[in-house]
Write an enzyme that holds these catalytic residues in place. Structure first.
Site, mmCIF file in Angstrom:
data_model
loop_
_atom_site.group_PDB
_atom_site.id
_atom_site.type_symbol
_atom_site.label_atom_id
_atom_site.label_comp_id
_atom_site.label_asym_id
_atom_site.label_seq_id
_atom_site.Cartn_x
_atom_site.Cartn_y
_atom_site.Cartn_z
ATOM 1 N N TYR A 88 0.845 -1.199 0.000
ATOM 2 C CA TYR A 88 0.000 0.000 0.000
ATOM 3 C C TYR A 88 0.875 1.241 0.000
ATOM 4 O O TYR A 88 2.043 1.203 0.393
ATOM 5 C CB TYR A 88 -0.982 0.016 1.184
ATOM 6 C CG TYR A 88 -0.358 0.325 2.528
ATOM 7 C CD1 TYR A 88 0.080 -0.690 3.362
ATOM 8 C CD2 TYR A 88 -0.239 1.640 2.966
ATOM 9 C CE1 TYR A 88 0.637 -0.393 4.599
ATOM 10 C CE2 TYR A 88 0.314 1.941 4.202
ATOM 11 C CZ TYR A 88 0.758 0.923 5.013
ATOM 12 O OH TYR A 88 1.315 1.204 6.232
ATOM 13 N N CYS A 89 0.307 2.327 -0.495
ATOM 14 C CA CYS A 89 0.957 3.636 -0.417
ATOM 15 C C CYS A 89 -0.121 4.625 -0.012
ATOM 16 O O CYS A 89 -1.130 4.240 0.583
ATOM 17 C CB CYS A 89 1.606 4.000 -1.758
ATOM 18 S SG CYS A 89 0.404 4.145 -3.098
ATOM 19 N N ALA A 90 0.050 5.898 -0.342
ATOM 20 C CA ALA A 90 -0.945 6.878 0.111
ATOM 21 C C ALA A 90 -2.281 6.657 -0.587
ATOM 22 O O ALA A 90 -3.329 6.579 0.053
ATOM 23 C CB ALA A 90 -0.433 8.290 -0.146
#
Ligand code: FAD
Length: 549
Positions: free
Chosen positions: A512-514
């Site tokens: 996941y990232c932002a």
């Protein structure tokens, strides 16, 4: 000469009357409206209460004498239809002011009686200061009470569209607001992973949200109205708005023996004809086959009511030629400085109805992010495993309504997510991006159905045994320092190739990232190196909002 009668003189009724006249200049047309006003803007009522629509008069689109002059239609306000005799094709009407009874006859009848707010029989519900909002009389009563009592505390029970609008508008009058909602989210037609973004915004306005609790009783006294909640808490306010839903106002239709369905909504065929061929029905009072769910359901929206009225009038005058295609429930609501809009089916409804679906959430900007005032938006797309668009939801600022309208238009044409990927928009930096949010939603959905990307939701992640997966946050270490999901390890996307040896094989790797872009790149690197990699739906933006509720 034909004689057409209409029950209800607001959205559907007034539209039907005007269309009937445009098609049939010689007919006798009469509208009976129980309330004191015809053809007014019910959708504007909350904004008059909040002072946004300052002039009360601005709410009135037409009045009986102007309507008579323009359309030669007789409109009787303050007249309630109390009985329909289908054999005699006649109606009994009560003049509310004089109590006089009138009899009238029809060749064709259109029912557009709308829906009424639900008032459950909970103790104390009739205490002074508890209001529902349906019409101008309710609006006047709320405005007068708020002014007289100089209300400083308001309680909104039920966080649907009208509840949320009332919270905003009573807040605009200077009242502190508490909202009580039985579900674990506001705006029930939305999925919770989108509604949590609305929670953030509502709370940021200082509104107290009480979710997952209901009101068990009310108590009115000199200090105001106290609501006792199912968790034992008590909330006292100067005014309560009860907005826990509506139900079709169809007692006369039911008593006349017309076929009715769920919640007594009048059942109509594709020509909007009831079980009696001489009687048509439109608007909030009807249930019609939902294009996605395939079963008769009511739609409580102004757009469908107006369009149905036109179709019913056409079919009455020109014969049954126009078919109503059904509503997919496209709707929008202003929530303080934010907008929430949706079309089609929510994921939770599809799951409930056991209709296979997939979904994804993107978080693009309303227009090119380098051009001033780009607003963040979250856009959820829901689609069948084959790629047919089943629904979309968006929350954010500028441009939310535009994206939902575009997707709704594709849905109405039976479009697929591949159409969204190809959607051609009018682009210049102040308006959009070279790749519009609608394109992004299409790109990701296409990746999912083509197997280019494997998605996992926050709920699916939490249901996995801890030793079955590794959660990898691919943001920079500086971003991670501001907060990570529980149990995540940080491997920034740009280090993924050099640190691939740190990633264990034989487990699910969830990145996941932002907002989901860098994590997709990381997941692609991992997939092409033989890992069982998944991208976490909606990224940190969605999952963080979900865990905060
Ligand atoms: P209505 O417009 O409600 O008209 C029905 C009329 O029939 C009523 O005036 C009633 O008095 C009359 N009537 C009922 N029974 C009888 C009888 N026996 N005899 C005589 N008259 C009778 N929709 C949106 O899409 N967007 C919005 O932003 C939006 N905001 C809303 C805000 C509020 C506060 C409310 C109350 C509704 C809102 N809606 C909105 C819903 C929208 O107003 C309705 O979907 C639409 O008005 C339905 O049209 P209708 O003709 O079926 O019913």
């Amino acid at each position: 000469m034909s004689r057409y009668l209409i029950v209800g003189g607001v959205a559907g009724g007034a539209s039907a009357a005007a269309r009937l006249r445009r098609l049939d200049e010689r007919a006798e047309i009469t509208v009976y409206e129980r309330g004191g006003f015809m053809s007014y803007a019910n959708c504007g009522l909350p904004y008059h209460i909040g002072g946004v629509i300052r002039e009360r008069n601005a709410l009135f689109v037409q009045n009986a004498s102007a309507f008579k002059k323009r359309f030669n239609v007789d409109v009787f306000v303050g007249h309630e239809v109390i009985e329909i005799d289908r054999v005699k094709k006649s109606m009994s009407v009560r003049d509310i002011a004089s109590e006089k009874m009138i009899a009238d006859t029809y060749d064709k009848l259109i029912l557009s009686p709308g829906a009424a707010p639900i008032r459950p029989p909970i103790p104390g519900i009739d205490a002074k200061g508890i209001f529902t909002l349906r019409n101008v009389a309710d609006t006047d009563a709320i405005v007068a009470y708020a002014a007289e009592k100089k209300i400083s505390r308001a309680l909104v029970v039920g966080a649907g569209f009208i509840g949320v609008e009332m919270a905003e508008n009573l807040h605009a009058r200077g009242a502190s607001i508490a909202i009580v909602e039985m579900l674990d989210q506001v705006l029930p037609p939305f999925d919770r992973d989108m509604a949590v973004l609305v929670h953030e915004h509502i709370r940021a306005k200082g509104v107290a949200l009480h979710l997952g609790v209901s009101v068990t009783s009310f108590r009115g006294d000199a200090s105001g109205v106290t609501a006792v909640l199912s968790d034992g808490k008590e909330l006292t306010a100067d005014m309560v708005i009860l907005s826990i839903g509506v139900a079709p106002d169809t007692a006369i239709a039911k008593a006349a023996g017309l076929d009715c369905g769920e919640r007594n909504a009048i059942l109509v065929n594709e020509y909007l004809q009831t079980s009696d061929a001489s009687i048509y029905a439109v608007g909030d009072a009807i249930a019609f086959c939902h294009p996605i769910f395939g079963k008769a359901m009511p739609t409580y929206l102004a757009g469908p009511a107006n369009k149905q009225a036109r179709i019913a009038a056409d079919n009455i005058v020109l014969g049954n030629k126009k078919k109503y295609p059904g509503s997919i429930g496209t709707a929008v609501v202003k929530v303080f400085d934010s907008t929430a809009a949706l079309t089609g089916a929510s994921e939770k409804m599809l799951v409930k109805e056991k209709i296979p679906c997939r979904s994804w959430i993107v978080h693009p900007a309303s227009h090119a992010s380098y051009y001033p005032a780009a607003a963040p938006m979250s856009l959820k797309i829901v689609f069948s495993p084959e790629g047919k668009i089943l629904g979309a939801q968006a929350v954010g600022g500028d441009g939310v309504d535009k994206r939902i309208d575009v997707i709704a238009a594709y849905m109405k044409m039976g479009g697929s997510v591949r159409d969204l990927a190809e959607f051609e928009q009018a682009y210049a930096p102040p308006y959009s991006s070279a790749k519009d949010p609608v394109n992004f939603a299409g790109f990701v959905a296409e990746n999912i159905i083509d197997g280019v990307m494997k998605d996992m939701s926050y709920d699916e992640l939490r249901a996995l045994p801890k030793d079955a997966y590794v959660l990898v946050d691919v943001r920079t270490s500086a971003e991670c320092a501001r907060g990570m999901l529980d149990g995540a390890v940080n491997i920034p996307v740009d280090d993924m190739r050099s640190r691939i040896g740190d990633v264990p094989k034989g487990k699910k790797i969830v990145t996941y990232c932002a907002v989901g872009l860098r994590s997709y790149i990381a997941a692609r690197i991992l997939m092409q190196n033989g890992f069982d990699a998944y991208d976490l739906k909606g990224g940190y933006r969605t999952c963080d909002a979900l865990r905060r509720g």
